[in-house]
Design an enzyme around this catalytic site. Structure first.
Site, PDB file in Angstrom:
ATOM      1  N   GLU A 139      40.373  38.051  50.315  1.00  0.00           N
ATOM      2  CA  GLU A 139      41.468  37.277  49.643  1.00  0.00           C
ATOM      3  C   GLU A 139      42.260  37.755  48.444  1.00  0.00           C
ATOM      4  O   GLU A 139      43.437  37.804  48.296  1.00  0.00           O
ATOM      5  CB  GLU A 139      41.010  35.874  49.416  1.00  0.00           C
ATOM      6  CG  GLU A 139      42.034  34.704  48.782  1.00  0.00           C
ATOM      7  CD  GLU A 139      41.236  33.916  48.231  1.00  0.00           C
ATOM      8  OE1 GLU A 139      40.294  33.161  48.557  1.00  0.00           O
ATOM      9  OE2 GLU A 139      41.825  33.290  46.899  1.00  0.00           O
ATOM     10  N   ASN A 153      32.199  32.014  48.508  1.00  0.00           N
ATOM     11  CA  ASN A 153      31.932  30.558  48.144  1.00  0.00           C
ATOM     12  C   ASN A 153      30.296  30.173  48.440  1.00  0.00           C
ATOM     13  O   ASN A 153      29.654  29.548  47.444  1.00  0.00           O
ATOM     14  CB  ASN A 153      32.689  29.660  48.600  1.00  0.00           C
ATOM     15  CG  ASN A 153      32.466  29.331  50.170  1.00  0.00           C
ATOM     16  OD1 ASN A 153      31.895  28.287  50.540  1.00  0.00           O
ATOM     17  ND2 ASN A 153      33.153  29.922  51.075  1.00  0.00           N
ATOM     18  N   SER A 202      29.964  35.659  52.229  1.00  0.00           N
ATOM     19  CA  SER A 202      30.902  34.565  51.768  1.00  0.00           C
ATOM     20  C   SER A 202      30.866  34.265  50.505  1.00  0.00           C
ATOM     21  O   SER A 202      29.778  33.998  49.923  1.00  0.00           O
ATOM     22  CB  SER A 202      30.658  33.204  52.708  1.00  0.00           C
ATOM     23  OG  SER A 202      30.951  32.047  52.037  1.00  0.00           O
TER      24      SER A 202
END
Ligand code: SF4
Length: 300
Positions: free
Chosen positions: A124, A217, A215
């Site tokens: 991202e 998060n 991941s």
């Protein structure tokens, strides 16, 4: 044993949208469909898409008709190259990530040096940075700011960053630049999930954090849970759960990252429950059988 699930666990809006788009593409069938990189950072989701014929590839080399863009988005030059190749693009970039990309581009066009708070290696962040221009810098925390910065700075964050980390960075930036333009790109669902997980971590004896090891998060959930001082285990798959973690434990918390399917959470709860039986033991103060976490009867 009581098992509590942290509020907001499991698929967030952006992941659910991406998975639904990919599943629809799989149902349409007939065309060679791939995702550019893993659709989301969860191997269970990636495997279930592969079982439906949608592979994750690192490059599109003429062997695909449809390319699904991952929820984290891809860098602008890569998107351009796909357009030139003429493949059909199914853009599953989360709208909140798209918003961060648009702001990065707008800040660059307005003449700001863009500072992005985020994990340098995260897809991202790589994608958002590609819109932010050559002067853009990525910092992983407030201490990572370079010695020299332009007089006008625009700052935004990877969507899964904790709000406190973003605030710390802003506090450091303000005295250092003549003008600071702040765009809050932290995703509300991430902030809410972190807050719920932290709250739960203070109430239980063991926390299980479920989600992909890549991941961001999910790793943040594990970090915040450990900061709360509770015994914390980050697992990717349910079979990693170990019975000994729950020995003599009465209160267990489960929190799951944004790309963890609900079924994986249900499986984890079932598996934790399955550990209760083997630990039934004779209380030293009673001949009654008791399970882990059951307070011993009062001494008489
Ligand atoms: S966590 Fe937020 S920004 Fe990231 S995919 Fe989910 S909804 Fe989108």
């Amino acid at each position: 044993m009581d098992i509590h699930i942290a509020g907001g666990s499991g698929f967030c809006f952006g992941v659910r949208r991406a998975v639904n788009l990919a599943m629809q593409a799989a149902e349409n069938g007939g065309r060679r469909t791939v995702t550019l990189g893993p659709l989301v950072h969860n191997p269970l989701v990636v495997e279930s898409l592969a079982a439906k014929g949608i592979r994750a590839v690192e490059e599109v080399a003429g062997d695909a008709d449809v390319v699904i863009i991952r929820a984290h988005g891809i860098p602008a030059p890569q998107m351009e190259s796909l357009r030139r190749q003429g493949v059909e693009i199914l853009d599953a970039t989360c709208p909140f990530v798209k918003r961060a990309q648009k702001h990065a581009k707008a800040l660059r066009e307005e003449g700001y040096q863009v500072v992005i708070l985020g994990d340098r290696d995260h897809p991202e962040v790589a994608a958002v940075r590609s819109y932010a221009g050559d002067q853009a810098v990525v910092v992983e925390n407030a201490d990572g700011l370079p010695d020299s910065l332009g007089p006008r700075v625009g700052v935004l964050a990877q969507t899964t960053q904790p709000e406190e980390a973003f605030l710390r960075l802003i506090q450091r930036l303000v005295p250092r630049a003549g003008e600071v333009k702040i765009v809050n790109t932290v995703c509300r669902s991430t902030a809410a999930r972190l807050a719920e997980t932290e709250k739960l971590a203070h109430r239980v004896e063991v926390m299980i954090i479920l989600g992909g090891r890549h991941s961001h998060n999910t790793r943040e959930l594990a970090r915040i849970s450990r900061l709360a001082g509770v015994d914390t285990h980050h697992i990717e798959r349910v079979h990693e759960l170990q019975g000994q973690w729950f020995r003599n434990v009465g209160q267990v918390g489960v929190a799951a990252g944004a790309s963890t399917p609900d079924e994986a959470i249900d499986d984890a709860v079932r598996r934790i429950r399955s550990f209760e039986k083997p630990f039934l033991s004779c209380s030293p103060t009673s001949s009654r059988l008791r399970g882990p976490g059951t307070p011993p009867p009062p001494l008489t």
